[in-house]
Design a protein around this motif. Structure first.
Motif, short mmCIF file in Angstrom:
data_model
loop_
_atom_site.label_atom_id
_atom_site.label_comp_id
_atom_site.label_asym_id
_atom_site.label_seq_id
_atom_site.Cartn_x
_atom_site.Cartn_y
_atom_site.Cartn_z
N TYR A 156 -27.91 8.71 -4.63
CA TYR A 156 -28.48 7.88 -5.34
C TYR A 156 -27.53 6.39 -5.21
O TYR A 156 -26.30 6.68 -5.38
N SER A 157 -28.21 5.44 -5.15
CA SER A 157 -27.50 4.21 -4.83
C SER A 157 -27.83 2.73 -5.78
O SER A 157 -28.93 2.96 -5.89
N LEU A 158 -26.95 2.47 -6.09
CA LEU A 158 -27.23 1.07 -6.80
C LEU A 158 -26.53 -0.13 -6.21
O LEU A 158 -25.37 -0.07 -6.08
N GLU A 159 -27.32 -1.05 -5.82
CA GLU A 159 -26.55 -2.22 -5.17
C GLU A 159 -27.06 -3.70 -5.78
O GLU A 159 -28.17 -3.78 -6.14
N ILE A 160 -26.05 -4.61 -5.91
CA ILE A 160 -26.57 -5.96 -6.21
C ILE A 160 -26.16 -6.80 -4.97
O ILE A 160 -24.96 -6.70 -4.66
N VAL A 161 -27.28 -7.75 -4.70
CA VAL A 161 -26.86 -8.54 -3.59
C VAL A 161 -26.91 -10.16 -3.91
O VAL A 161 -28.08 -10.41 -4.26
N PRO A 162 -25.89 -10.82 -4.31
CA PRO A 162 -26.03 -12.30 -4.40
C PRO A 162 -26.21 -12.94 -3.12
O PRO A 162 -25.61 -12.42 -2.01
#
Length: 178
Positions: A84-90
């Motif tokens: 499982y992956s959780l990514e945040i991209v500004p």
């Protein structure tokens, strides 16, 4: 691209390169650790959307503006084959001498280990700019060290919503995981 946009791009690329170099130098004396599962991997990167297609004319990054994303995420691998992956991209957009964060992407998804350093990430996408969709990402580890890995990825975001036509983008991402 204006002088200010080029200067902005050069500053960001220089800062990113220094960060990557200092991170890998800090870990170069570590001994290899065998992987145990579940396994948690953190990563950061730089993402360049290259071209976006919709029912309007294609929009090419680097032509009239510069858009860059800085993905930061955590991967939790249950086994070598699934995670499982959780990514945040500004995302920062530089145009006409002005740069600003114009969007933040929340990117949860499932990871499929394909073997030989390849991973397929199937992500949902929720943008603060009001768009949503999916993003399949093909990822390849290009250099593995005892405590860090460098990777290249090709994300293909598909977006809908916010009174704009559906779109598909092709991007290029480089990053480091630890």
């Amino acid at each position: 691209m204006s002088f200010y946009s080029r200067h902005f791009v050069i500053r960001f690329l220089a800062c990113f390169a220094i960060g990557i170099a200092s991170t890998s130098l800090a870990f170069c004396q570590s001994a290899p650790v065998p992987h145990e599962y579940p396994r948690t991997v953190l990563y950061q990167g730089i993402l360049h959307p290259l071209v976006t297609f919709s029912d309007q004319a294609p929009v090419v990054n680097f032509r009239d503006f510069y858009l860059v994303g800085f993905p930061v995420g955590v991967n939790i691998w249950k086994t070598p084959k699934i995670g499982y992956s959780l990514e945040i991209v500004p995302f920062i957009r530089a145009e006409n001498g002005v740069s600003k964060v114009n969007n933040v992407l929340f990117h949860p998804g499932v990871l499929l280990g394909l073997g030989k350093g390849y991973t397929l990430a199937s992500r949902l996408a929720f943008e603060t700019a009001g768009r949503y969709g999916v993003t399949p990402v093909l990822n390849k580890v290009i250099k593995r060290n005892p405590t860090t890995s460098y990777f290249l990825a090709i994300p293909v975001p598909v977006r809908f919503g916010n009174d704009r036509p559906a779109s598909i983008t092709i991007g290029l991402q480089f990053g480091i995981s630890f």
